[in-house]
Structure formats: structure tokens, C-alpha cells
Design a protein around this motif. Structure first.
Motif, PDB file in Angstrom:
ATOM      1  N   ASN A 128       0.847  -1.182   0.000  1.00 42.60           N
ATOM      2  CA  ASN A 128       0.000   0.000   0.000  1.00 42.60           C
ATOM      3  C   ASN A 128       0.887   1.238   0.000  1.00 42.60           C
ATOM      4  O   ASN A 128       1.754   1.379   0.857  1.00 42.60           O
ATOM      5  CB  ASN A 128      -0.906   0.003   1.231  1.00 42.60           C
ATOM      6  N   THR A 129       0.687   2.116  -0.958  1.00 37.74           N
ATOM      7  CA  THR A 129       1.534   3.294  -1.076  1.00 37.74           C
ATOM      8  C   THR A 129       0.686   4.561  -1.122  1.00 37.74           C
ATOM      9  O   THR A 129      -0.516   4.526  -1.371  1.00 37.74           O
ATOM     10  CB  THR A 129       2.417   3.234  -2.337  1.00 37.74           C
ATOM     11  N   ASP A 130       1.348   5.687  -0.902  1.00 37.06           N
ATOM     12  CA  ASP A 130       0.648   6.972  -0.842  1.00 37.06           C
ATOM     13  C   ASP A 130       1.222   7.959  -1.844  1.00 37.06           C
ATOM     14  O   ASP A 130       2.430   7.985  -2.103  1.00 37.06           O
ATOM     15  CB  ASP A 130       0.758   7.559   0.565  1.00 37.06           C
ATOM     16  N   THR A 131       0.317   8.775  -2.392  1.00 36.48           N
ATOM     17  CA  THR A 131       0.697   9.886  -3.264  1.00 36.48           C
ATOM     18  C   THR A 131       0.046  11.152  -2.724  1.00 36.48           C
ATOM     19  O   THR A 131      -0.741  11.117  -1.767  1.00 36.48           O
ATOM     20  CB  THR A 131       0.212   9.648  -4.705  1.00 36.48           C
ATOM     21  N   GLU A 132       0.344  12.266  -3.339  1.00 32.53           N
ATOM     22  CA  GLU A 132      -0.266  13.526  -2.912  1.00 32.53           C
ATOM     23  C   GLU A 132      -1.777  13.500  -3.124  1.00 32.53           C
ATOM     24  O   GLU A 132      -2.523  14.176  -2.409  1.00 32.53           O
ATOM     25  CB  GLU A 132       0.340  14.693  -3.694  1.00 32.53           C
ATOM     26  N   HIS A 192      -3.898   7.227  -2.720  1.00 32.23           N
ATOM     27  CA  HIS A 192      -3.035   6.070  -2.542  1.00 32.23           C
ATOM     28  C   HIS A 192      -3.108   5.153  -3.750  1.00 32.23           C
ATOM     29  O   HIS A 192      -4.072   5.172  -4.516  1.00 32.23           O
ATOM     30  CB  HIS A 192      -3.408   5.300  -1.272  1.00 32.23           C
ATOM     31  N   LEU A 193      -2.050   4.370  -3.909  1.00 32.25           N
ATOM     32  CA  LEU A 193      -1.954   3.369  -4.968  1.00 32.25           C
ATOM     33  C   LEU A 193      -1.493   2.067  -4.339  1.00 32.25           C
ATOM     34  O   LEU A 193      -0.750   2.070  -3.353  1.00 32.25           O
ATOM     35  CB  LEU A 193      -0.933   3.788  -6.030  1.00 32.25           C
ATOM     36  N   ASP A 194      -1.911   0.950  -4.923  1.00 32.80           N
ATOM     37  CA  ASP A 194      -1.449  -0.356  -4.461  1.00 32.80           C
ATOM     38  C   ASP A 194      -0.550  -0.975  -5.528  1.00 32.80           C
ATOM     39  O   ASP A 194      -0.914  -1.029  -6.701  1.00 32.80           O
ATOM     40  CB  ASP A 194      -2.635  -1.276  -4.175  1.00 32.80           C
ATOM     41  N   ILE A 195       0.616  -1.416  -5.089  1.00 34.85           N
ATOM     42  CA  ILE A 195       1.591  -2.037  -5.986  1.00 34.85           C
ATOM     43  C   ILE A 195       1.703  -3.521  -5.644  1.00 34.85           C
ATOM     44  O   ILE A 195       1.994  -3.890  -4.505  1.00 34.85           O
ATOM     45  CB  ILE A 195       2.975  -1.369  -5.860  1.00 34.85           C
ATOM     46  N   LEU A 196       1.444  -4.363  -6.633  1.00 38.00           N
ATOM     47  CA  LEU A 196       1.622  -5.804  -6.488  1.00 38.00           C
ATOM     48  C   LEU A 196       3.019  -6.181  -6.943  1.00 38.00           C
ATOM     49  O   LEU A 196       3.513  -5.663  -7.954  1.00 38.00           O
ATOM     50  CB  LEU A 196       0.585  -6.542  -7.341  1.00 38.00           C
ATOM     51  N   GLY A 197       3.659  -7.080  -6.221  1.00 37.93           N
ATOM     52  CA  GLY A 197       4.964  -7.585  -6.628  1.00 37.93           C
ATOM     53  C   GLY A 197       4.865  -9.063  -6.938  1.00 37.93           C
ATOM     54  O   GLY A 197       4.364  -9.841  -6.111  1.00 37.93           O
ATOM     55  N   TYR A 198       5.337  -9.473  -8.125  1.00 39.92           N
ATOM     56  CA  TYR A 198       5.230 -10.872  -8.561  1.00 39.92           C
ATOM     57  C   TYR A 198       6.604 -11.523  -8.723  1.00 39.92           C
ATOM     58  O   TYR A 198       7.565 -10.869  -9.144  1.00 39.92           O
ATOM     59  CB  TYR A 198       4.478 -10.958  -9.888  1.00 39.92           C
TER      60      TYR A 198
END
Length: 281
Positions: free
Chosen positions: A66-70, A73-79
Motif C-alpha cells: 500500500n503506497t501513498d501519493t499527494e 493512494h496506490l497499491d503495488i503488487l509484486g510478482y
């Protein structure tokens, strides 16, 4: 029913099935590839890998950050991440520690609002995994303060709710870089809301090149509620910015009863492209 689901959660974060139970369900439904993408933890991956090897299912080790921007928020999946990577595990441990104190602060705020719940019960609901707002919401439901999980978010712990507490802050660029250093491929999860997808609130034509420069390698083009037109639009963006299409149900089990494992059609070739991309790093 799809043969691939690259977005699913277990009891190690906020799902309701154990890693093995999730693998068993995937096999029962005829899936051939399953991504384990718990929030901020890979602790369920070893169990899932063992079960997958035993039952003949291709388990993709993953994580959701879970990430944050101004702007939100955005969610980044790692595979295909290396779950033994020390930097990855140190960061995930730091995030989970922050999750613990965040949940504790929300419980304190709820008590101040006259809605006391047991923090110990919240931890029990997390089954000692990555504790989060869904576990606080479940405790509110059990205590009779709300009639549903969604109502708990709407009334108390949503982003603008009176019991909301801020979370560990990581930028999407930092998340992409972390996944890359752990040998994986980062993907932007649910890039547009299913309720109004073409509103494009994240301004993907602006955002994707920025994240691509930071290491983004994939884009979730198949997701519950996305029509064929929405997926086609996202696939065109993936092609334009040289991103591998991904997709999945975002399965959580009973926590999201309307979402079924494998309900989103995802081509197997994209799993193979993700694996191939890791070998080129």
C-alpha cells in the motif's frame, strides 16, 4: 471460470482462508496459476508453495504494498519476488509494526467515541498476520456497533472517519524499486475504479510513464467489475507503456462474499511473461 488468478489474499493478511485452503480452492476451481498477494507480508507464501507443489498448482510468490501519493493512494503488487530478500523482509517487518500501532490507535479513538472494542480481539482476527482496518471493522461488527464491514468504514475508520489513523507511508516509486531489488516485477493494482472506470482519476497517461521509469513492469488490466471495454483500454495502455498485463479477483474469501476466486478471465501467457521478465533483470 479463469485458469489464472494473480490477486488473492489469505489469513496472513485480511483474507479468510489459510494459504493451504486457498490453494485447495484454486485446484478445486480448476486454476493452474495462483498469485499469493497478501498485504505487506509474504509469510503465507511458503505454505502456499508447499501446497501448490503437492497439488500441482503453479503458485506465484507475491505481495501487495500500500503506497501513498499527494492525491491519495496506490497499491503495488509484486510478482515472482524472492521472499528471502533481506531488504524486502526488513521493510515488510517495519510496515507490519506500523500496522500494529495504527490499529491500536484506531481502537483508542473508538473508545474515545464511545465504541470500545478489544484490541486483543482485533489481533485475534488478524490470526497474528498483518493486522489492518478490516480486522478493526470485524471487531466493530461483532460488538454490534455496525451492521456490516462497509458501514464500519463509512462511519468510523474510512479515510475521513473519526477513528481513522494514518498509516506507514511509502511512495509507489519506492515500492516499485523495492520489488525490483527483490527480483520481482511490480504491477499497478486496480488502476481505475470499477464503478466509474473511464473517469480515470489517477490520470494513467501521466502516471504510468512516471512509475515505468521507477521500475513498474505490469498493469492489472483484468479485475472484478471491469467490462471488456475497460480491459481493452487498459490493455492498450499496457502496450503503449511496455507493461505486462496482469489480473485477478482480489479474493478475500468471506470478507468479500461477492468476489469469487478465478472469476476474472486472465490469459496464462501473462504469467509466463512475468516469469520471463524476472530472468532478464
Amino acid at each position: 471460470m479463469s485458469r489464472v488468478d494473480l490477486h488473492a489474499h489469505t489469513t496472513i493478511s485480511d483474507g479468510t482462508l489459510t494459504p493451504r485452503e486457498l490453494v485447495e480452492l484454486a485446484v478445486e476451481k480448476g486454476l493452474v496459476a495462483l498469485g499469493i498477494t497478501d498485504h505487506d507480508t509474504t509469510d503465507g507464501v511458503p505454505e502456499a508453495l508447499r501446497a501448490g507443489q503437492e497439488l500441482g498448482l503453479w503458485v506465484v510468490p507475491g505481495v501487495e504494498l500500500n503506497t501513498d501519493t499527494e492525491d491519495g493512494h496506490l497499491d503495488i503488487l509484486g510478482y515472482f519476488i524472492d521472499i528471502s530478500n533481506k531488504e524486502l523482509q526488513a521493510t515488510l517487518s517495519e510496515i507490519r509494526n506500523a500496522r500494529y500501532y495504527r490499529a491500536k490507535r484506531m481502537v483508542e479513538k473508538l473508545r474515545e467515541l464511545g465504541r470500545p472494542i478489544s484490541f486483543e480481539r482485533v489481533l485475534e482476527l488478524s490470526t497474528e498476520g498483518a493486522v489492518g482496518r478490516p480486522h478493526v471493522a470485524q471487531a466493530l461488527l461483532e460488538a454490534g456497533y455496525v451492521s456490516s464491514i462497509s458501514e464500519a468504514f463509512e462511519l468510523y475508520i474510512g479515510r475521513h472517519g473519526p477513528a481513522y489513523a494514518d498509516r506507514y507511508r511509502m511512495s509507489p516509486e519506492e515500492a516499485c524499486a523495492l520489488v525490483r531489488r527483490a527480483g520481482g516485477v511490480p504491477s499497478l493494482a486496480h488502476p481505475t475504479p470499477a464503478s466509474d472506470p473511464f473517469s480515470d482519476p489517477k490520470d494513467l497517461n501521466r502516471l504510468l510513464p512516471i512509475l515505468r521509469d521507477a521500475g513498474l513492469g505490469a498493469l492489472e488490466c483484468y479485475y472484478p467489475g471491469y467490462t471488456s471495454d475497460v480491459s481493452a483500454w487498459l490493455l492498450s495502455l499496457a502496450e503503449r507503456f511496455d507493461l505486462i498485463p496482469t489480473g485477478g479477483s482480489d479474493f478475500h474469501g468471506a470478507a468479500k462474499p461477492d468476489i469469487d476466486l478465478g472469476m476474472v478471465e486472465v490469459p496464462l501467457e501473462y504469467v509466463e511473461r512475468l516469469r520471463a521478465a524476472t530472468s532478464k533483470q
